[in-house]
Design an enzyme around this catalytic site. Structure first.
Site, PDB file in Angstrom:
ATOM      1  N   THR A 158      37.729  13.964  -8.551  1.00 60.19           N
ATOM      2  CA  THR A 158      38.387  15.136  -7.941  1.00 60.19           C
ATOM      3  C   THR A 158      39.681  14.628  -7.293  1.00 60.19           C
ATOM      4  OG1 THR A 158      37.011  14.932  -5.951  1.00 60.19           O
ATOM      5  CG2 THR A 158      36.301  16.514  -7.622  1.00 60.19           C
ATOM      6  N   LYS A 184      32.467   8.404  -8.117  1.00 63.12           N
ATOM      7  CA  LYS A 184      33.655   9.116  -7.640  1.00 63.12           C
ATOM      8  C   LYS A 184      33.486   9.380  -6.148  1.00 63.12           C
ATOM      9  CE  LYS A 184      34.295  12.824  -6.703  1.00 63.12           C
ATOM     10  NZ  LYS A 184      34.269  14.100  -5.900  1.00 63.12           N
ATOM     11  N   THR A 195      31.562  15.820  -2.194  1.00 60.27           N
ATOM     12  CA  THR A 195      30.811  14.887  -2.988  1.00 60.27           C
ATOM     13  C   THR A 195      31.232  13.463  -3.204  1.00 60.27           C
ATOM     14  OG1 THR A 195      30.263  16.734  -4.348  1.00 60.27           O
ATOM     15  CG2 THR A 195      29.540  14.623  -5.105  1.00 60.27           C
ATOM     16  N   GLU A 280      40.745   8.660   1.774  1.00 55.24           N
ATOM     17  CA  GLU A 280      41.942   9.483   1.933  1.00 55.24           C
ATOM     18  C   GLU A 280      42.920   8.873   2.934  1.00 55.24           C
ATOM     19  OE1 GLU A 280      39.657  13.567   0.711  1.00 55.24           O
ATOM     20  OE2 GLU A 280      40.009  13.117   2.817  1.00 55.24           O
ATOM     21  N   ASN A 403      44.307  16.460   4.522  1.00 54.21           N
ATOM     22  CA  ASN A 403      43.263  17.398   4.913  1.00 54.21           C
ATOM     23  C   ASN A 403      43.746  18.594   5.712  1.00 54.21           C
ATOM     24  OD1 ASN A 403      40.710  16.305   3.860  1.00 54.21           O
ATOM     25  ND2 ASN A 403      41.414  14.484   4.958  1.00 54.21           N
ATOM     26  N   SER A 408      49.793  23.934   1.991  1.00 57.30           N
ATOM     27  CA  SER A 408      51.217  24.271   1.946  1.00 57.30           C
ATOM     28  C   SER A 408      51.870  23.606   0.754  1.00 57.30           C
ATOM     29  CB  SER A 408      51.896  23.839   3.232  1.00 57.30           C
ATOM     30  OG  SER A 408      51.661  22.469   3.460  1.00 57.30           O
TER      31      SER A 408
END
EC number: 2.3.1.35
Lengths: 408, 408
Positions: A158, A184, A195, A280, A403, A408
């Site tokens: 993803t 993943k 996930t 992230e 996050n 935007s």
């Protein structure tokens, strides 16, 4: 998926060898993404064993419930994974979609729906339409091949910035056995996505109970020892499929199970660390080593408290060896601790010992260490023999951007 | 302290009236900061009662241990608070500094060291030199005045962007009673700083046991119901001092204690919400209301799980009513929950009901709501009568800047 690859990505990714009895194929079903494959079908020859561990969320997704209910059957003929929609928090519609997808897959593969296992990753709360599976699964069943691991690892992504694959080869009683794995995950849940998924395929002959035991033990020191943001997805799934085609004497326990378990744990650790490396916004790969706790379980909880602390994670993003925040995180864990026996190191540099700043502490040496990409926080509680290691990443502006700003 | 005031700061701050039997003064002792007051002395007339609740950290600071050990004495003549150095994780030196400071204060005020209570906030792990207290406490004792609450609230600030004061006036058996409070705190711990501190002063005549009971009950629904980053300081301190000079019949229980407790809780809630409003980098004031849980305690843990989730907090920073992340946070709390009974609202707008997206959900209406400064997340678990409210703020780029970049 889009955007640049994590700076912590491994320099190269393993090519996975074929596993006798496992065939894979991926297709574009258009579930959410355009122009990329989003459905994976794995087909297993008759007799494949299955084991699994799943999210501890009290609000698990529909596919997680389906798989848990079918694990006791012990037999797997197909695995269907889609990205783009997690089929989580979708009520009765979600359960119906799972049952319908299993029916379609069973028809395509020629098995019972109860031998079909499912995982979904993507948005939460959107009904998942099973129709796209009807359009692709029959063709995938025909196309499935033993060498399609790269396509498989790409189809389940993803917000991952790189695919995640690993492989191990061991001998069981003189017979070579292969274990492949794909995974993943980039946040515990990524932007609007749910996930962490990981799938293991092996040709080992192994009893279902032994496979489940090996998986359950290994997960505690691998996938349950990583954290990006402390947020647990509703869909976390780790499953292992064993075809038995290697021809080894069936693994039921003893040294054979220990050898298999070690190789499995090693493989899962590599995959789990890749998830952290794709965390992230991550710029630092952090290892938290806790020793001297009253038990391993206590050490694990203290390590997670440190690894999940926003203040520890932001300090490391700022290349600051802020051991005061480590003390804070030890203190808040609620586990047995004695402030005046605590020692803390960053890398091999001791910053605090017996509850005070170490007399030898050299700030310049530490500054150089903190500029590195791999940071180790070592904590010794000085109480007992309990120890644990947890891996995490730093908390950066990019995490907030990914996050908070993605609409935007 | 420096920099601009939080956008969530109250429009005006209360002026606190004098409390008979309480005198305060603040001075520049130069403990760490230059050009500002950093030591507060409060002096109590003989007979003042004291109660306190402290951090649950397993690694508490030296002053926290000092206060806990002296609470059973029940009598307070002085409170000394410094900013700039938390005297936390300072080993034996920390304990010695506390004892020496208490000795100096006792001499200045004319009481026993065991009647002196202490709190420190600032850097962790730096030895606190008691010498500056020796230079200022005698003078402060002479200067102390009944109307110095503004100076007191300023002297205890660290990274706070505004001082925090509140006052309540009630009648006990027809006699007016005043309760004043001051607090500081901006993160659970701020950059390299430890501590949320709050001090309550009242002229009420109240038994020590009743005061402790009122404080312990009120803290659960006020200071223990706020979170900025889920990180617990080593120094959190809330103390209440009661002089008894109002002349009311001593509060020992019953309706009088209930009335006092209500006013105290109301005051503490106002102060606690101010801490959230000064949360590092905060742009949104978030109320998390959980209902329908199996118990109040369960509701409280679920509310905290939501309020501490980085993914929920970043979503709100991005003005995104991301209810999938709220489901995730409910699921990870480990508390009883049934996915298919869950309802979620933002403000008065229901986004999900009975485990699915609400049919009535209107994205445009929600977008307008999410632009507001005050956001309410309402969760109904549909299981029981348990409920709880927790207040928090969003997680923004500014939080990362404050905590990661402050060295540069």
């Amino acid at each position: 998926m889009a955007g640049k690859v994590s700076p912590l990505a491994p320099a190269r990714m393993a090519d996975l060898p074929p596993i006798d009895g496992v065939r894979l194929a991926a297709a574009e079903a258009g579930i959410r993404y355009k122009g990329r494959k989003d459905v994976l079908l794995a087909v297993f020859d008759e007799g494949a064993r299955v084991a699994g561990v799943f999210t501890r969320s009290r609000c698990p997704s529909a596919p997680v419930e389906w798989c848990r209910d079918r694990l006791p059957g012990g037999s797997a003929r197909a695995l269907v994974v889609n990205s783009g929609n997690a089929n989580a928090f979708t009520g009765r519609k979600g359960r119906d979609a799972v049952a319908e997808t299993a029916r379609i897959a069973a028809e395509a593969v020629g098995c019972s729906p109860d031998e079909v296992f499912l995982a979904s990753t993507g948005v939460i709360g959107e009904p998942l339409d099973p129709a796209p599976f009807g359009r692709v699964l029959k063709g995938l069943s025909g196309d499935a091949a033993a060498d399609a691991y790269e396509a498989a690892s790409l189809a389940i992504m993803t917000t991952d910035t790189f695919p995640k694959r690993a492989t191990r080869r061991i001998e069981i009683g003189g017979t070579p056995v292969t274990i492949n794995g794909i995974a993943k995950g980039a946040g515990m849940i990524a932007p609007d996505m749910a996930t962490m998924l990981a799938f293991v395929f092996t040709d080992a002959a192994i009893a279902t109970k032994a496979l489940q035991q090996a998986l359950a033990e290994a997960v505690g020191r691998t996938f349950n020892a990583i954290t990006v943001d402390g947020d647990t997805s509703t869909s976390d799934t780790l499953m292992a499929f064993a075809t038995g085609r290697a021809g080894n004497a069936e693994i039921r326990g003893g040294d054979d199970l220990a050898a298999f378990g070690d190789a499995l744990e090693d493989l899962l650790r590599e995959l789990a660390q890749m998830v952290v490396r794709d965390g992230e916004g991550a710029t630092k790969f952090i290892t938290v080593d806790v020793a001297g706790a009253v038990s391993d379980a206590s050490a694990h909880r203290i390590a997670l408290s440190i690894a999940n602390s926003p203040l520890v994670k932001t300090a490391i993003a700022g290349e600051d060896a802020n051991w005061g925040r480590v003390v804070m995180a030890v203190g808040k864990a609620g586990e047995e601790a004695d402030r005046d026996r605590l020692s803390i190191a960053f890398g091999d540099i001791t910053v605090a010992t017996e509850g005070e700043r170490a007399p030898s502490y050299d700030e310049a040496e530490m500054s150089a260490y903190m500029k590195g990409e791999a940071i180790r926080i070592g904590v010794d509680l000085g109480l007992g023999a309990g120890k644990a290691t947890v891996w995490t990443c730093d908390l950066t502006h990019a995490y907030v951007s990914i996050n908070a700003d993605y609409r935007s």
